[in-house]
Design a protein around this motif. Structure first.
Motif, short mmCIF file in Angstrom:
data_model
loop_
_atom_site.label_atom_id
_atom_site.label_comp_id
_atom_site.label_asym_id
_atom_site.label_seq_id
_atom_site.Cartn_x
_atom_site.Cartn_y
_atom_site.Cartn_z
N PRO A 75 0.84 -1.24 -0.15
CA PRO A 75 -0.05 -0.07 -0.10
C PRO A 75 0.88 1.27 -0.05
O PRO A 75 1.82 1.23 0.71
N VAL A 76 0.33 2.07 -0.69
CA VAL A 76 1.11 3.44 -0.96
C VAL A 76 0.68 4.27 0.31
O VAL A 76 -0.11 4.41 0.44
N ALA A 77 1.41 5.03 0.94
CA ALA A 77 1.40 5.84 2.10
C ALA A 77 0.44 7.01 1.57
O ALA A 77 0.88 7.82 0.71
N VAL A 78 -0.69 7.15 2.27
CA VAL A 78 -1.52 8.13 1.89
C VAL A 78 -1.52 9.31 3.14
O VAL A 78 -1.76 9.08 4.39
N ALA A 79 -1.37 10.46 2.56
CA ALA A 79 -1.47 11.72 3.72
C ALA A 79 -2.67 12.20 3.70
O ALA A 79 -3.56 12.51 2.75
N PRO A 80 -3.17 12.39 5.07
CA PRO A 80 -4.44 12.95 5.16
C PRO A 80 -4.53 14.38 4.76
O PRO A 80 -3.73 15.10 4.81
N ARG A 81 -5.66 14.69 4.05
CA ARG A 81 -5.83 16.01 3.40
C ARG A 81 -6.59 16.93 4.46
O ARG A 81 -7.52 16.59 4.89
N PRO A 148 -3.33 6.47 8.38
CA PRO A 148 -4.22 6.79 7.40
C PRO A 148 -4.80 5.87 6.54
O PRO A 148 -3.86 4.83 5.96
N ARG A 149 -6.03 5.97 6.18
CA ARG A 149 -6.56 5.01 5.02
C ARG A 149 -6.81 5.49 3.85
O ARG A 149 -6.61 4.87 2.81
N THR A 150 -7.08 6.62 3.85
CA THR A 150 -7.49 7.46 2.63
C THR A 150 -7.09 8.82 2.86
O THR A 150 -6.95 9.27 4.35
N GLU A 151 -7.36 9.71 1.89
CA GLU A 151 -7.08 11.17 2.16
C GLU A 151 -8.18 11.92 3.24
O GLU A 151 -7.81 12.77 3.90
N LEU A 167 -10.34 5.87 17.51
CA LEU A 167 -11.12 6.89 16.89
C LEU A 167 -10.88 6.54 15.47
O LEU A 167 -10.00 6.57 14.95
N ASP A 168 -12.19 6.64 14.67
CA ASP A 168 -12.36 7.00 13.39
C ASP A 168 -12.58 8.25 12.79
O ASP A 168 -13.67 8.84 13.55
N LEU A 169 -11.72 8.91 12.33
CA LEU A 169 -11.89 10.29 11.90
C LEU A 169 -12.11 10.42 10.37
O LEU A 169 -11.47 9.61 9.45
N VAL A 170 -13.13 11.21 9.98
CA VAL A 170 -13.36 11.60 8.53
C VAL A 170 -13.53 12.83 8.40
O VAL A 170 -13.71 13.97 9.23
N ALA A 171 -13.07 13.48 7.22
CA ALA A 171 -13.29 14.73 6.59
C ALA A 171 -13.75 14.56 5.20
O ALA A 171 -12.98 14.85 4.06
#
Length: 186
Positions: A75-81, A148-151, A167-171
């Motif tokens: 998996p490619v490291a994904v940075a949170p946006r 991080p799972r996705t942006e 915690l699960d955080l979403v944006a």
């Protein structure tokens, strides 16, 4: 000769023309064909047949070829946006944990009011009616660790004095918000 003739006539006219007689003739023919096929095919192989199972698993993939699933590459490291001026997922997770831990000793409404700025509408609904006295910890013992799972989706782990707060955080289209809370005992 007359009694033999009568016996043959009886056999042919009565027995062989009946349903039972027809079934017997068909059975004799089927067993005759099976017997002839076995004679022609030769002796059976030892261990042959359907009832014998293979001694090793049947594999259609080369085990040395690597993973062939959907995520065949690492998996490619994904940075949170994060938008400029908004809190990062780490900050939101830490602030939520602080508000969550200040629950004991306060009213349910005051506790939920402190959690509301960091909670998604779905989490607010799940926490409605929750008792702040049930919070199993009193203080954090380290900073949040992000995964991080996705942006726009991050899992955070926060070590506490009596376990780990997950915690699960979403944006989705705005600031980072906590969408799910889980507790893991040591």
């Amino acid at each position: 000769m007359r009694p033999v003739r009568r016996a043959v006539e009886f056999l042919f006219t009565r027995v062989l023309r009946s349903r039972l007689g027809l079934a017997v003739v068909i059975a004799v023919l089927v067993f005759g064909v099976i017997g002839a096929a076995r004679l022609v095919s030769g002796p059976a192989e030892p261990g042959g047949g359907v009832a014998i199972r293979p001694t090793q698993p049947i594999s259609t993939a080369d085990p040395e070829a690597g993973e062939d699933g959907v995520l065949s590459s690492p998996p490619v490291a994904v940075a949170p946006r994060t938008r400029p001026g908004e809190a990062t997922p780490e900050q939101v997770a830490a602030r939520f944990a602080t508000a969550w831990l200040t629950g004991p000793g306060s009213t349910g409404d005051a506790w939920q009011a402190r959690l509301r700025p960091f909670s998604s509408p779905a989490l607010e609904e799940k926490l409605s009616g929750a008792d702040p006295e049930t919070v199993p910890a009193r203080r954090t013992t380290g900073p949040p660790t992000l995964r991080p799972r996705t942006e726009s989706f991050v899992e955070a782990s926060i070590p506490l004095d009596h376990g780990t707060l997950r915690l699960d955080l979403v944006a989705a289209d705005g600031p980072w918000l906590v969408d799910a809370v889980d507790w893991e005992r040591p």
